[in-house]
Write a protein that holds these residues in place. Sequence first.
Motif, PDB file in Angstrom:
ATOM      1  N   CYS A 140       8.402  -4.260  -4.235  1.00 44.65           N
ATOM      2  CA  CYS A 140       7.228  -4.420  -5.047  1.00 44.65           C
ATOM      3  C   CYS A 140       7.658  -4.504  -6.560  1.00 44.65           C
ATOM      4  O   CYS A 140       7.683  -5.361  -7.208  1.00 44.65           O
TER       5      CYS A 140
ATOM      6  N   TYR B  46      -5.430  -7.755   1.754  1.00 40.40           N
ATOM      7  CA  TYR B  46      -5.362  -6.813   0.565  1.00 40.40           C
ATOM      8  C   TYR B  46      -5.210  -7.478  -0.753  1.00 40.40           C
ATOM      9  O   TYR B  46      -6.236  -7.495  -1.632  1.00 40.40           O
TER      10      TYR B  46
ATOM     11  N   TYR C  17       0.202   0.016   2.147  1.00 40.27           N
ATOM     12  CA  TYR C  17       1.584   0.310   2.149  1.00 40.27           C
ATOM     13  C   TYR C  17       1.623   1.552   1.183  1.00 40.27           C
ATOM     14  O   TYR C  17       2.812   2.177   1.211  1.00 40.27           O
ATOM     15  N   ALA C  18       0.586   1.709   0.738  1.00 36.14           N
ATOM     16  CA  ALA C  18       0.875   3.104  -0.081  1.00 36.14           C
ATOM     17  C   ALA C  18       1.176   4.504   0.616  1.00 36.14           C
ATOM     18  O   ALA C  18       0.869   4.696   1.639  1.00 36.14           O
TER      19      ALA C  18
ATOM     20  N   GLY D 235      -1.506   4.857  -4.868  1.00 38.91           N
ATOM     21  CA  GLY D 235      -0.316   3.709  -4.531  1.00 38.91           C
ATOM     22  C   GLY D 235      -0.985   2.513  -5.756  1.00 38.91           C
ATOM     23  O   GLY D 235      -1.878   2.718  -6.377  1.00 38.91           O
TER      24      GLY D 235
ATOM     25  N   ARG E 117       8.300  -7.768  -8.652  1.00 43.41           N
ATOM     26  CA  ARG E 117       7.214  -7.889  -9.621  1.00 43.41           C
ATOM     27  C   ARG E 117       7.860  -8.038 -10.903  1.00 43.41           C
ATOM     28  O   ARG E 117       7.399  -8.919 -11.877  1.00 43.41           O
TER      29      ARG E 117
ATOM     30  N   ILE F  68       0.430  -9.572   0.994  1.00 45.11           N
ATOM     31  CA  ILE F  68      -0.129  -8.517   1.809  1.00 45.11           C
ATOM     32  C   ILE F  68      -1.398  -8.804   2.157  1.00 45.11           C
ATOM     33  O   ILE F  68      -2.370  -8.860   1.553  1.00 45.11           O
TER      34      ILE F  68
ATOM     35  N   CYS G  84       7.319  -0.027  -1.864  1.00 43.57           N
ATOM     36  CA  CYS G  84       7.150   0.176  -3.334  1.00 43.57           C
ATOM     37  C   CYS G  84       8.439  -0.322  -4.107  1.00 43.57           C
ATOM     38  O   CYS G  84       8.410  -0.935  -5.137  1.00 43.57           O
TER      39      CYS G  84
ATOM     40  N   CYS H 265      -3.623   0.005  -1.386  1.00 40.65           N
ATOM     41  CA  CYS H 265      -2.778  -0.821  -0.678  1.00 40.65           C
ATOM     42  C   CYS H 265      -2.507  -0.339   0.702  1.00 40.65           C
ATOM     43  O   CYS H 265      -2.212   0.880   0.833  1.00 40.65           O
TER      44      CYS H 265
HETATM   45  S1  SF4 Z   1       1.380   0.558  -3.281  1.00 35.11           S
HETATM   46 FE1  SF4 Z   1       1.456  -1.692  -2.334  1.00 35.11          FE
HETATM   47  S2  SF4 Z   1       1.137  -2.858  -4.000  1.00 35.11           S
HETATM   48 FE2  SF4 Z   1       1.848  -0.716  -4.795  1.00 35.11          FE
HETATM   49  S3  SF4 Z   1       3.830  -1.050  -5.244  1.00 35.11           S
HETATM   50 FE3  SF4 Z   1       3.682  -0.003  -3.192  1.00 35.11          FE
HETATM   51  S4  SF4 Z   1       3.695  -1.811  -1.837  1.00 35.11           S
HETATM   52 FE4  SF4 Z   1       3.405  -2.583  -3.780  1.00 35.11          FE
END
Ligand code: SF4
Lengths: 67, 306
Positions: free
Chosen positions: B139, B91, B231-232, A67, B143, B88, B136, B229
Amino acid sequence: MVFTLKYNNVSESREIPQEYYTIKDLIMDLGLSTQTVVSKQNDELVIEDTVINDGDEIKLIQIIYGG
Amino acid sequence: MDCTKCGNPNVIIKKEQSGQYLCKDCFIESIEKKVIKTVRKEKLLDKGDKVLVALSGGKDSVTTLEILNSFRELNIIDICAVTVDEGIDNYRQDGVDIAIRHAERLGIEHRVVSLKDTYGITLDEIMQKPNHRGSCSYCGVFRRTIINKAAREMGATKIATGHNLDDEVQAIMMNYLEGNTDNLTKLGAKTESEAEEFTVKIKPLREIPEHEIGLYVVAKELEVHFAGCPYAQQSFRGEVSDVINKLNEAHPTIKYSTLRGYDKIKNALKDDFKKDYSHGRCVKCGEPAANKLCKACSFIEELKGD
Ligand code: SF4
Ligand SMILES: [Zn+2]
Ligand SMILES: [Zn+2]
């Protein structure tokens, strides 16, 4: 014949299971991938082909996370 | 095995693709030289550029900053940085703090911009919503929008991101496997957008394997945020990455050849598949947009929905 393994904030004593036991063998035994870690032997960066000696401190630093 | 370059017996890497062994100093030098070579070959920098580094505090962005800083020391470019705080818990803060310390150490202009301040919601809050589309997706879009906006506000002429060889090869293979010819035309060392509102993006680490970037920051003792992360997710990118790394074991040049092959066909792809750029503006925030709302604003509207 033992060495200390440090990985992700855990520190444990492990037996050296065979002669010429390398860091790569250790990484495989732990079910990790050489892609995701770098290795230190007694605080110095080394290649994975390095043979682990009695009394060594082996540190695996995870550098790649999902991730 | 001694260092192939200087004979030092303390080697830290065996380069599978070339059979070379390198000691710490020669390895660090080889990485820096290679990045500088990419910068020259792809003409990533022009004298007088103000480069905005998208600085998360992770290994890739810290390495990008560290090596681009050598151009700043030579007075070729100026550097500023932006860190996006997605919100987050347990983290993100560590990475933000590390980014702040690097910016202070080098004495560069730095901004931390949060999702909360910009859009009134954190990623943690988004993930509580029943209708969310997966962490993601948000994000990536938020971002990108925040970084583009910061670049304009800070007067940056280029945006540098930490994309490495693995990222780029994954993107090439993913888009190819998904038949996404539109996205396939957008990869490369330098993305030039016709819209002047979009700052040119550069990828100085594009030819450095991810593992070598990890080794570089440890060898140089650079402080970076190593953590996963929360949420990965299992993703198609992850699956593609596993396949490529598996192939790489027996074929250690495969990432480079995939990149080179892509670079050779890129112009032909662009000629045939490039879509016309729409010069619309988001009615809500004024950012460039293909539809009435930009992607970020449409996500926000959708989240408000219930
Ligand atoms: S892994 Fe986490 S930080 Fe990376 S894009 Fe996904 S949610 Fe965002
Ligand atoms: Zn050397
Ligand atoms: Zn908008």
